[in-house]
Design a protein around this motif. Structure first.
Motif, PDB file in Angstrom:
ATOM      1  N   ARG A   1     -36.447  23.424 -82.446  1.00 30.62           N
ATOM      2  CA  ARG A   1     -37.830  23.110 -82.077  1.00 30.62           C
ATOM      3  C   ARG A   1     -38.594  22.560 -83.281  1.00 30.62           C
ATOM      4  NH1 ARG A   1     -42.328  26.297 -83.159  1.00 30.62           N
ATOM      5  NH2 ARG A   1     -44.144  25.672 -81.944  1.00 30.62           N
TER       6      ARG A   1
ATOM      7  N   ARG B 219     -30.907  26.572 -78.129  1.00 29.65           N
ATOM      8  CA  ARG B 219     -31.999  25.724 -77.648  1.00 29.65           C
ATOM      9  C   ARG B 219     -31.439  24.405 -77.116  1.00 29.65           C
ATOM     10  NH1 ARG B 219     -35.180  21.402 -79.089  1.00 29.65           N
ATOM     11  NH2 ARG B 219     -37.293  21.516 -78.204  1.00 29.65           N
TER      12      ARG B 219
ATOM     13  N   THR C   5     -32.989  28.948 -81.218  1.00 31.55           N
ATOM     14  CA  THR C   5     -34.355  29.424 -81.016  1.00 31.55           C
ATOM     15  C   THR C   5     -34.272  30.937 -80.855  1.00 31.55           C
ATOM     16  OG1 THR C   5     -36.395  29.118 -79.737  1.00 31.55           O
ATOM     17  CG2 THR C   5     -34.322  29.115 -78.490  1.00 31.55           C
TER      18      THR C   5
ATOM     19  N   GLN D 136     -40.262  18.809 -77.331  1.00 28.24           N
ATOM     20  CA  GLN D 136     -39.802  19.037 -78.704  1.00 28.24           C
ATOM     21  C   GLN D 136     -40.491  20.209 -79.403  1.00 28.24           C
ATOM     22  OE1 GLN D 136     -40.526  15.342 -80.756  1.00 28.24           O
ATOM     23  NE2 GLN D 136     -42.744  15.561 -80.747  1.00 28.24           N
ATOM     24  N   HIS D 137     -41.660  20.621 -78.883  1.00 31.83           N
ATOM     25  CA  HIS D 137     -42.380  21.735 -79.499  1.00 31.83           C
ATOM     26  C   HIS D 137     -42.177  23.066 -78.771  1.00 31.83           C
ATOM     27  CE1 HIS D 137     -44.275  18.864 -82.104  1.00 31.83           C
ATOM     28  NE2 HIS D 137     -44.913  18.256 -81.122  1.00 31.83           N
ATOM     29  N   THR D 138     -41.369  23.073 -77.708  1.00 34.10           N
ATOM     30  CA  THR D 138     -41.138  24.314 -76.971  1.00 34.10           C
ATOM     31  C   THR D 138     -39.810  24.940 -77.375  1.00 34.10           C
ATOM     32  OG1 THR D 138     -40.062  23.187 -75.108  1.00 34.10           O
ATOM     33  CG2 THR D 138     -42.460  23.490 -74.990  1.00 34.10           C
ATOM     34  N   SER D 139     -39.697  26.229 -77.153  1.00 27.71           N
ATOM     35  CA  SER D 139     -38.476  26.961 -77.491  1.00 27.71           C
ATOM     36  C   SER D 139     -37.296  26.507 -76.633  1.00 27.71           C
ATOM     37  CB  SER D 139     -38.718  28.460 -77.292  1.00 27.71           C
ATOM     38  OG  SER D 139     -37.528  29.188 -77.409  1.00 27.71           O
TER      39      SER D 139
END
Length: 299
Positions: free
Chosen positions: A37, A70, A95, A124-127
């Protein structure tokens, strides 16, 4: 084998569809820090991850921050068009449960998303821990469905397929540094790829109580992402040599039977009627299975 289009009216998106099913040699993994992430530029949003986790731990001292794989995308190779030449490479990073709670399950989860048609960029910013689910077919042609307990955190009482997550710890991965200390990244990739298949067998055994020796012909069907919380799940089709009545008896002593309240063995048409009470990604799993059934009819 194809990427399936999303529909605004559906609670899921099929990120990858393999209607003929892929065997273990046709599924590889690229495990790398590049698929971890990315931090969000909004500092307050990033800080909310720790705030949410600290509150959750305060409310429930038994919470454990376990490591997960992830999902960061995939490459699709179709060869000359025959199923035997088809191949998928899954892009996986690391993650953990804490980050999952603070991003995908954050009340502000939509703020973590990036406007993009490319799913790996959008999330792209989530787990985005990669879950798994199994469509298990019995010897008398029934499909196994579980009804979740009312005590579980997500979707209590909903119908689901058996499943959970592939586990980095099962193959000794605790961090990317651990992997760097080993020689041969190709060996690690093979171990992670094998864990994709081993883990779904493990989940089925633990959740419905059947011996692993009764499960065979495990094939990868694709990946469905629930639109709510953008949570991805890899789905597999598995044959079981037992009849549904035998499985009903074994379920009574299943190791993880506490996670569900009842096991159903249903026909394809009965299963279709149950999908409205399934979480979005599991509705996607059913869609993947239907594509496989139609593909088999046409061969």
């Amino acid at each position: 084998m194809e990427k399936a289009l999303a529909s605004a009216s559906l609670p899921f998106k099929l990120l990858l569809s393999c209607p003929s099913g892929l065997s273990p040699p046709q599924v590889s993994v690229a495990f790398d820090v590049a698929y971890d992430r990315l931090l969000h530029q909004d500092i307050e949003l990033e800080n909310s991850i720790s705030e949410i986790w600290d509150q959750k731990v305060q409310d429930n001292k038994s919470l454990y921050n376990g490591t997960k794989f992830r999902y960061g995308g995939h490459n699709l190779l179709c060869g000359d068009g025959s199923n035997q030449d088809s191949h998928v490479c899954l892009h996986l990073g690391l993650t953990d449960y804490r980050t999952f709670m603070g991003t995908n399950l954050n009340p502000q989860w939509e703020k973590f998303l990036v406007p993009s048609e490319d799913d790996s960029i959008r999330c792209q910013h989530t787990s985005s821990p990669l879950g798994n689910g199994a469509i298990v077919e019995t010897s008398d042609r029934k499909i196994i469905v579980l009804q979740r307990s009312t005590n579980v955190g997500e979707f209590p009482g909903h119908y689901v397929f058996p499943g959970g997550h592939p586990e980095p710890q099962e193959i000794g991965i605790t961090s990317h540094q651990y992997v760097k200390d080993l020689t041969g990244s190709e060996l690690i990739n093979k171990k992670v790829s094998q864990e994709m298949f081993d883990s779904i067998i493990r989940e089925v055994v633990e959740e419905i109580g059947v011996p692993a020796s009764t499960l065979c012909n495990t094939v990868f069907l694709g990946i469905s992402r629930r639109e709510l919380n953008v949570r991805p799940t890899a789905f597999f089709s598995i044959k079981c040599s037992l009849e549904s009545k035998e499985i009903q008896q074994l379920y009574l002593s299943a190791q993880d039977g506490y996670e569900s309240t009842q096991l159903y063995a249903v026909s394809l048409s009965e299963l279709e009627n149950m999908t409205s009470k399934m979480p979005g990604c599991h509705q996607g799993g059913f869609a993947l299975y239907k594509l496989m059934v139609e593909s088999l009819k046409n061969t």
